[in-house]
Design a protein around this motif. Structure first.
Motif: not given
Lengths: 118, 193
Positions: B109-124
């Protein structure tokens, strides 16, 4: 990918084309190409039936070539296909050609194309 | 699928909310314990190749999607995120973290966490047979807990006949007549799939 003396076409399967229209394609393509070190300059869009086409030019390393990106949904399924053709000036001819292609089906035989020369 | 995820973010569902409750959902060829706000009622045969569902609990967003092919590489994940970020409103801050490889229930698997404004978006993105499954959680708080709860329940059980059908189509296109030549040029040739 298929190719002849004048053009190359790459095909990509995507999970869904729901919600993707010409405006969204036009907005996303420059960044999509840019992330791969290329530049996409849009000329115009074409809609034929439920298929969308974006016509423009792709540039990389100072070289520029005409390009057509096509998008169509796969009937009865959730997925869709994106085709990207470069190298041919006649966009209408490219769109005519892409219009004769459809999504692959599980029982399809190999494509009736000649193998590439080594 | 990924563009739909960003659309939801653009519409402003990011944030925090009530406690998240879970239930087990059977997807085509895999199952997950997901927030009860996320359900799946699609046709598992029609949508075996690819599909997507998303839900919202409080102000948290959950997305599960699947598509043919291996899971995204650490090089590809940031490119996907960068492309999706174009759907964000002008001026919205966006920062992608560092992608990492991991193993979920024995699957790469591959995981990437991002920050959009004040929100965290975590994708796996996790491999499952001949497809990959994308699991995404977006919220201002509690992203790690929800994501780990979902990943711990991941059960990949591909349907052999459906997976085999994916394998017989080496290219995503087909034709019903002999392939014509575009613009009067020479007959196209296949160079790769």
């Amino acid at each position: 990918m298929i190719a002849n003396a004048t053009m190359q076409i790459g095909f990509y399967q995507i999970p869904s084309s729901t919600g993707i229209d010409s405006d969204r394609l036009a907005k996303v393509l420059p960044t999509l190409f840019g992330s791969a070190g290329m530049t996409w300059t849009r000329d115009h869009s074409v809609t034929r039936g439920d298929r969308l086409y974006e016509v423009g030019r792709m540039s990389i390393g100072g070289e520029s070539t005409p390009g057509v990106l096509g998008l169509w949904a796969c009937p009865g399924r959730a997925d869709a296909v994106i085709a990207f053709a470069i190298g041919a000036d006649a966009a209408d001819g490219v769109i005519d050609f892409l219009g004769k292609l459809r999504c692959a089906r599980p029982d399809d035989p190999p494509l009736p194309l000649a193998p590439a020369a080594p | 699928m990924r563009s739909s995820l960003l659309l939801a973010l653009v519409l402003g569902v990011a944030g925090c909310g009530d406690k998240v409750t879970f239930h087990v959902v059977e997807f085509p060829g895999f199952s997950l314990e997901v927030p009860t706000a996320l359900t799946y009622d699609g046709d598992p045969k029609v949508e075996y190749r690819a599909g997507q569902t998303q839900g919202q609990a409080g102000r948290r967003l959950f997305v599960v999607g699947w598509q043919p092919g291996p899971n995204a590489t650490v090089d590809e994940m940031p490119m996907f995120m960068k492309a999706m970020a174009t759907a964000l409103p002008g001026g919205a801050s966006f920062h992608a973290g560092t992608p990492q490889t991991l193993t979920i229930a024995g699957h790469p698997a591959t995981r990437l966490d991002s920050q959009i404004e004040t929100m965290t978006l975590s994708m796996v993105d996790v491999a499952c047979g001949k497809r990959s499954v994308l699991i995404a959680v977006g919220a201002e708080r509690g992203v790690d807990e929800v994501r780990e709860h979902m990943l711990a329940s991941f059960d990949c059980h591909p349907i052999a006949a459906e997976d085999a059908a994916i394998g017989t189509t080496a290219v995503p296109i087909g034709v019903d007549d002999p392939v014509p030549s575009p613009a009067g040029a020479s007959r196209p040739t296949a160079t790769c799939s």
